[in-house]
Scaffold this motif. Structure first.
Motif, mmCIF file in Angstrom:
data_model
loop_
_atom_site.group_PDB
_atom_site.id
_atom_site.type_symbol
_atom_site.label_atom_id
_atom_site.label_comp_id
_atom_site.label_asym_id
_atom_site.label_seq_id
_atom_site.Cartn_x
_atom_site.Cartn_y
_atom_site.Cartn_z
ATOM 1 N N UNK A 50 7.430 8.157 0.220
ATOM 2 C CA UNK A 50 8.114 9.375 -0.245
ATOM 3 C C UNK A 50 9.126 9.043 -1.334
ATOM 4 N N UNK A 51 9.866 7.946 -1.153
ATOM 5 C CA UNK A 51 10.873 7.541 -2.151
ATOM 6 C C UNK A 51 10.228 7.247 -3.503
ATOM 7 N N UNK A 52 9.137 6.486 -3.488
ATOM 8 C CA UNK A 52 8.434 6.149 -4.740
ATOM 9 C C UNK A 52 7.906 7.417 -5.415
ATOM 10 N N UNK A 53 7.328 8.312 -4.628
ATOM 11 C CA UNK A 53 6.790 9.560 -5.176
ATOM 12 C C UNK A 53 7.904 10.397 -5.809
ATOM 13 N N UNK A 69 0.807 -1.221 0.000
ATOM 14 C CA UNK A 69 0.000 0.000 0.000
ATOM 15 C C UNK A 69 0.846 1.280 0.000
ATOM 16 N N UNK A 70 1.942 1.371 0.789
ATOM 17 C CA UNK A 70 2.762 2.596 0.734
ATOM 18 C C UNK A 70 3.314 2.877 -0.655
ATOM 19 N N UNK A 71 3.624 1.811 -1.419
ATOM 20 C CA UNK A 71 4.103 1.985 -2.796
ATOM 21 C C UNK A 71 2.976 2.551 -3.660
ATOM 22 N N UNK A 72 1.757 2.054 -3.443
ATOM 23 C CA UNK A 72 0.587 2.579 -4.165
ATOM 24 C C UNK A 72 0.383 4.061 -3.866
ATOM 25 N N UNK A 73 0.486 4.417 -2.577
ATOM 26 C CA UNK A 73 0.346 5.822 -2.189
ATOM 27 C C UNK A 73 1.401 6.685 -2.890
#
Length: 512
Positions: A368-371, A120-124
């Motif tokens: 944050x990293x993915x974004x 889910x954090x990656x999706x966000x």
């Protein structure tokens, strides 16, 4: 025949008005994005529009997720810009065909399910990064090219008019649904702003200022490139990246639509449809693409829940290419910019900010990293891959710290080690440190009732531990192993005495 039945499934109630209006709205928002990214990549505007038409039509009919919209997405064309500049447009078409074949294979071998591994954090992070990209792309529309070909910001009256019309569009999109949801707010906004500009003769930037979009039907042609190993070496890496980016964005979009509509899409069917759509693009002069998050959200917000809106949007784009270009070219860019800005705002996962204090620090870091990777590099595949790797490493580290051992000696003088937590590569060191072969009695039992043997590192550790006890003439027994653990040990042929007779059966996966 099955797809045809699914397309015209009369058992499901379809709101034809919503589908029709949603289709028109999606077409209006898809045109400027397809044009913008085609021009950005140095392609003919029609290459972008053909992609929007063919991707949209094929995936709407054959795809695994009704309500989802595909087109000439920026995510896939951005990764091909370097190829286009160095080798030309024919190599692009060949790459799109090869990428389509890769996607077709992913769907055929049912590998689409692996998108479920994305946390889910990656999706966000993915959606938040994408929202920023969509929003920043609209800011670019406040620039204009002068007579000398130099790019500069709009100034003076032109800037104020553009800002005013954009603000009006945003206000209409925001407030109109509070009055009625019968007509999509984004379509109403485009029509009202178009009417104001036309009625008052306001001079502002229009679609025609980006490109002229009239043309003919796409023609079949085989990419004009040498069919050699050298050519394959050139296009193969680009095709792999495009296929990966396209599938990740498409399947993440599918998951998003699943959540919004509270229904279930078919990842493998969607992968096959994406592949067929890209193969069609390569042979008919389109730049290829994938699912489009922004347009999908526009579609869903307009009330669409079926395949019909996607088909209508695609046919609308084709009609515009053939006969409607003069009308569409007069639509103010401010109206389309305002609609897309509202889409960006709705795409951003505001809930991820509200719950930030309740999330583990590792999840915040992943998001944050993915974004940031998505925003800075525009490489969605890399962003998601990095996010999944970090999340997996954090998970492994957390589980490695959780392995524990409860020790006791029974009335027969046998020492028991009750293990809690999975035994795998990350936890083997902590596991080994819990044993004392030199001082342990002759009989030692390791109880795996609350644990599992997961990988080869665990087997190797047990093998070495058993040999240490054997060298001291002591017996090591493994107890309460589940069936899959016993199978792993037998397959590895580890030198371990396993007390299978006393083991009850612990099924890890229930039989279907």
């Amino acid at each position: 025949m099955k797809n045809t039945i699914a397309l015209f499934d009369f058992s499901k109630k379809i709101n034809y008005k919503n589908e029709l209006l949603a289709g028109f709205t999606v077409a209006m928002t898809m045109i400027p994005e397809s044009l913008s990214f085609a021009i950005l990549a140095g392609l003919s505007p029609l290459t972008g529009l053909y992609a929007a038409f063919m991707m949209g039509l094929v995936t709407a009919v054959l795809g695994g997720r009704p309500g989802m919209v595909s087109g000439g997405a920026g995510a896939t064309i951005v990764v091909l810009i370097a190829l286009i500049k160095t080798h030309g447009v024919e190599y692009l078409f060949a790459t799109v065909v090869l990428a389509g074949i890769f996607q077709l294979l992913v769907g055929t071998f049912k590998l689409g399910k692996f998108v479920r591994l994305i946390p889910q954090p990656v999706m966000y992070g993915f959606l938040n990064g994408l929202a920023v990209i969509i929003f920043m792309a609209q800011i670019e529309q406040f620039k204009i090219i002068d007579a000398n070909g130099a790019v500069g910001w709009l100034q003076g009256t032109s800037l104020y008019i553009m800002l005013g019309l954009t603000a009006l569009t945003i206000a209409i999109v925001y407030f109109f649904p509070k009055i009625t949801k019968v007509i999509p707010a984004s379509l109403v906004a485009i029509l009202i702003v178009f009417g104001i500009v036309l009625g008052f003769g306001i001079n502002t930037k229009t679609v025609a200022d980006i490109a002229h979009i009239s043309g003919s039907l796409p023609n079949f042609h085989i990419p004009n490139i040498p069919f050699s190993l050298e050519t394959l070496q050139i296009i193969f890496p680009y095709a792999m990246i495009m296929a990966g980016v396209g599938l990740i964005e498409s399947l993440l979009t599918l998951s998003m639509v699943d959540e919004i509509t509270n229904s279930k899409g078919n990842t493998d069917k969607e992968s096959i449809a994406q592949g067929l759509a890209n193969i069609t693009n390569g042979f008919f002069g389109g730049m290829g693409g994938c699912a489009m998050v922004a347009q999908t959200l526009v579609n869903l917000n307009a009330g669409s829940r079926a395949r019909l809106s996607g088909i209508i949007a695609s046919i609308t784009i084709l009609i515009i290419i053939l006969v409607g270009a003069p009308f569409i070219e007069r639509i103010p860019m401010a109206a389309l910019v305002g609609v897309m800005m509202m889409v960006a705002i709705s795409t951003f996962q505001w809930v991820s900010i509200r719950i930030v204090n309740k999330m583990p620090k590792s999840d915040i870091f992943v998001g944050i990293t993915v974004a940031l990777i998505t925003i800075v590099l525009h490489n969605l595949a890399l962003a998601v891959l990095v996010g999944v790797i970090i999340a997996a490493l954090v998970f492994a580290w957390d589980n490695a710290k959780r392995i524990r051992a409860r020790k006791h000696i029974d009335e027969n003088g046998i020492k028991h080690y009750e293990i809690f937590g999975p035994l795998f590569f990350g936890s083997v060191t902590a596991f080994t440190e819990k044993f004392d072969p030199a001082n342990d009695p002759e009989q030692v039992v390791i109880d795996f009732k609350e644990s599992r043997i997961v990988d080869m590192s665990a087997i190797d550790t047990l093998d070495k531990l058993s040999k240490k006890y054997n060298e001291l003439n002591k017996k090591l027994h493994l107890k309460h192993l589940s069936e899959d653990c016993i199978k792993i040990l037998k397959n590895a042929e580890a030198v371990i005495e396993v007390n299978i007779q006393e083991d009850p059966t612990y099924k890890v996966m229930p039989e279907k």
